[in-house]
Design an enzyme around this catalytic site. Structure first.
Site, short mmCIF file in Angstrom:
data_model
loop_
_atom_site.label_atom_id
_atom_site.label_comp_id
_atom_site.label_asym_id
_atom_site.label_seq_id
_atom_site.Cartn_x
_atom_site.Cartn_y
_atom_site.Cartn_z
N GLY A 3 -21.42 25.34 43.08
CA GLY A 3 -22.21 24.48 42.19
C GLY A 3 -21.70 23.16 42.43
N SER A 4 -21.75 22.26 41.38
CA SER A 4 -21.48 20.96 41.59
C SER A 4 -19.69 20.52 41.30
CB SER A 4 -22.25 19.84 40.35
OG SER A 4 -21.77 20.57 39.20
N GLY A 31 -17.37 22.53 38.58
CA GLY A 31 -16.35 23.02 39.38
C GLY A 31 -14.89 22.86 38.83
N GLU A 37 -17.19 26.27 45.68
CA GLU A 37 -17.90 25.81 46.68
C GLU A 37 -18.72 24.69 45.90
OE1 GLU A 37 -18.10 26.66 50.05
OE2 GLU A 37 -16.74 28.47 50.06
N CYS A 72 -26.51 21.95 49.84
CA CYS A 72 -25.21 21.19 49.44
C CYS A 72 -24.63 20.52 50.79
CB CYS A 72 -24.20 22.28 49.17
SG CYS A 72 -24.08 23.65 50.40
P1 NAD Z 1 -24.29 23.30 38.57
O1 NAD Z 1 -22.81 22.86 38.78
O2 NAD Z 1 -25.10 22.28 37.77
O3 NAD Z 1 -24.49 24.82 38.27
C1 NAD Z 1 -24.05 25.65 38.72
C2 NAD Z 1 -23.81 27.19 37.99
O4 NAD Z 1 -22.80 26.84 37.00
C3 NAD Z 1 -25.10 27.52 37.15
O5 NAD Z 1 -25.14 28.91 37.08
C4 NAD Z 1 -24.77 26.95 35.77
O6 NAD Z 1 -25.38 27.73 34.92
C5 NAD Z 1 -23.44 27.01 35.64
N1 NAD Z 1 -22.93 25.80 34.88
C6 NAD Z 1 -23.78 24.67 34.68
N2 NAD Z 1 -23.06 24.00 33.76
C7 NAD Z 1 -22.07 24.50 33.28
C8 NAD Z 1 -20.94 24.23 32.22
N3 NAD Z 1 -20.86 23.24 31.68
N4 NAD Z 1 -19.98 25.32 32.19
C9 NAD Z 1 -19.81 26.59 32.81
N5 NAD Z 1 -20.99 26.96 33.78
C10 NAD Z 1 -21.83 25.90 33.94
O7 NAD Z 1 -24.90 22.90 40.15
P2 NAD Z 1 -26.40 23.10 40.76
O8 NAD Z 1 -27.24 22.11 40.05
O9 NAD Z 1 -27.04 24.71 40.08
O10 NAD Z 1 -26.34 23.10 42.18
C11 NAD Z 1 -26.14 21.87 42.76
C12 NAD Z 1 -24.70 21.67 43.29
O11 NAD Z 1 -24.18 22.83 43.86
C13 NAD Z 1 -24.86 20.55 44.24
O12 NAD Z 1 -23.59 19.89 43.86
C14 NAD Z 1 -24.27 21.26 45.52
O13 NAD Z 1 -23.94 20.43 46.71
C15 NAD Z 1 -23.44 22.44 45.14
N6 NAD Z 1 -23.77 23.35 46.21
C16 NAD Z 1 -22.94 23.76 46.83
C17 NAD Z 1 -22.90 24.93 47.66
C18 NAD Z 1 -21.58 25.04 48.54
O14 NAD Z 1 -21.67 26.26 49.34
N7 NAD Z 1 -20.63 24.31 48.74
C19 NAD Z 1 -23.93 25.49 47.94
C20 NAD Z 1 -25.10 25.07 47.04
C21 NAD Z 1 -24.96 24.17 46.06
#
Ligand code: NAD
Length: 472
Positions: free
Chosen positions: A193-194, A198, A215, A249
């Site tokens: 995720g973001s 992270g 990731e 990503c």
């Molecule tokens: P996000 O970080 O908003 O969410 C990812 C996950 O975290 C979701 O399941 C969400 O429910 C959970 N989450 C959200 N807020 C949270 C919190 N405050 N506490 C705990 N859990 C929480 O990311 P997104 O919008 O789903 O995805 C986009 C991001 O992910 C982009 O930055 C992208 O670059 C990255 N990404 C990375 C990869 C990789 O392999 N490196 C792959 C895909 C996406």
């Protein structure tokens, strides 16, 4: 979406404890059988996977096949084919000081693992890490993204019908569910995720000192050198940027194009976009091959980046169209983007492509190094010296030369970020290792360490001095 209750989460987590202990002694055959069960379950539901991806954000069916099913199957195939050799204890040679011992490295399962997935490749980024978790002999709980509810429901159904909940379980829900899960003392947390979330995950993991694989994302730059094959670069970049409408990503985030090739490159890029998605704006909007922003919030975020850039003097050389009702944003290339624009500060994660001219590679390298380390760095060119210069003088999670995105698809390469773009690596053997503890096992046979034990008599002291000189 129905979020899983706290009581259910606690129950599942507790149930996975005894299963995790049993899995410590699981054989390669046991794990391969589990992976085969997973593959059969996915194969039986391929149509449902494609339909759920389309229902969530109109992800085109061929793209879902290529980017959701294919990488998942590839992970399973690679793990099944190599698990025996990955699991084999690795003998290591004794050093001089350790003569008389036998030593090996074993990969033991970490135990109970948590997989938190994002929405952009919601199927593959739930099951890819699961394959590695199973291969390494762990139990797992998956928390899919709440922003892609159809895929989330399908992931829950597929797992529920294929595994007992003490083996693999899915906890659906949003931030609260994630927060509840993160309060539990998992052995390993694999988060995709973001970078902002992270940090939250890593802070939560610190409480129980769980190991983490993060990731994350970031702004992945592209350099188009004057020595590049301009047409090929434009074609590959149009595809890499606009797959999933830029919600990838490792999508190229912004471009540094040598000023000598700026005009032909922009022309070639526009032509490539029209070739991929349609002759004009209406045709592109009607194209079944071009997906939508995942929701209103992300649409508004992308539009906000566009508006901010334009208000500061940026110019769209093509695109700029949008339709809020459909969460549609056209493929858009921007020039004259000033440094302070928001679009140059945060990950774009949409179909906007700032193109910045350069004439001095050193200054581009300096700009890249002034930003947080990206997940991917791309360079297009034929001049090997300049490619080597960029490779050595920058840091990135991964690099791809004369193409983009492909580094993700090479299962024998580690995939992951560095610092701001991530911690740890995934895919194939590297995913197996992420979900394993590399345990050294040393067995004493006739090592003479006891000769250096106290009391430190004159003789022992001499021996220690000798050991320091000869063995150090
Ligand atoms: P996000 O970080 O908003 O969410 C990812 C996950 O975290 C979701 O399941 C969400 O429910 C959970 N989450 C959200 N807020 C949270 C919190 N405050 N506490 C705990 N859990 C929480 O990311 P997104 O919008 O789903 O995805 C986009 C991001 O992910 C982009 O930055 C992208 O670059 C990255 N990404 C990375 C990869 C990789 O392999 N490196 C792959 C895909 C996406």
């Amino acid at each position: 979406m129905k979020s899983m209750s706290s009581t259910d989460i606690q129950r599942i987590f507790a149930a996975q404890r005894s299963r995790a202990l049993k899995l410590r002694t699981s054989t390669a055959e046991d794990r391969i059988a589990t992976l085969e069960r997973l593959r059969a379950a996915i194969e039986a539901r391929e149509d449902e996977v494609l339909a759920a991806c389309f229902a969530d954000f109109k992800k085109p069916e061929p793209e879902a096949r290529l980017a959701e099913l294919l990488p998942t199957y590839a992970e399973i195939k690679l793990a099944i084919g190599n698990l025996k050799s990955w699991m084999k204890p690795r003998k290591v040679r004794a050093t001089l000081a350790m003569l008389g011992t036998r030593a090996e490295i074993r990969h033991e399962p970490r135990g109970r693992c948590l997989i938190i997935a994002p929405w952009n490749y919601p199927f593959q980024l739930s099951f890819g890490p699961l394959v590695s978790a199973i291969a390494a002999g762990n139990t797992a709980i998956i928390k899919p993204s709440e922003l892609t509810p159809h895929v989330s429901a399908l992931v829950a159904k597929l797992v529920g019908e294929t595994f007992t909940e003490d083996e693999v379980a899915v906890c659906e829900g949003g931030v609260e569910t994630s927060t509840e899960l993160l309060s539990l003392p998992f052995d390993h947390i694999f988060f995709t995720g973001s970078p902002a979330v992270g940090r939250i995950v890593m802070a939560a993991a610190a409480k129980s000192l769980a190991s983490v694989t993060l990731e994350l994302g970031g702004k992945s730059p592209v350099i188009v050198d004057e020595s590049a094959d301009i047409k090929a670069a434009a074609r590959h970049l149009a595809w890499g940027k606009l797959t999933n409408s830029g919600q990838t990503c490792i999508a190229p985030d912004h471009l540094y194009v040598h000023e000598a090739v700026m005009d032909p490159f922009i022309k070639a890029l526009g032509k490539s976009v029209r070739h991929l998605y349609g002759k004009n704006e209406q045709a592109i909007k009607a194209s079944k091959d071009y997906c939508r922003m995942v929701n209103e919030r992300h649409f508004e975020r992308v539009k906000g980046l566009y508006d901010d850039a334009v208000s500061r003097g940026a110019r769209a050389v093509f695109g700029g169209d949008y339709d809020a009702d459909e969460q549609y944003f056209a493929p858009t290339a921007l020039v004259d983007v000033p440094a302070g624009a928001q679009i140059m500060e945060e990950e774009i994660f949409g179909p906007l492509l700032p193109i910045l001219p350069f004439n001095d590679l050193d200054s581009v390298i300096e700009r890249i190094n002034a930003m947080p380390k990206p997940l991917a760095l791309y360079i297009f060119g034929k001049d090997q010296q300049r490619i080597e210069q960029v490779t050595r003088q920058t840091s990135a999670g991964g690099m791809c030369v004369n193409h983009n995105l492909l580094q993700f698809a090479h299962e024998n390469l580690p995939f992951g970020g560095v610092n701001h773009s991530g911690i740890g690596k995934a895919h194939g053997r590297f995913g197996f290792e992420a979900f394993s503890n590399e345990k050294p096992v040393l067995t004493q046979r006739f090592n003479a360490m006891h000769m250096l034990y106290p009391p430190y008599t004159a003789r022992v002291r001499k021996l220690i001095e000798f050991a320091v000189r000869k063995l150090g």
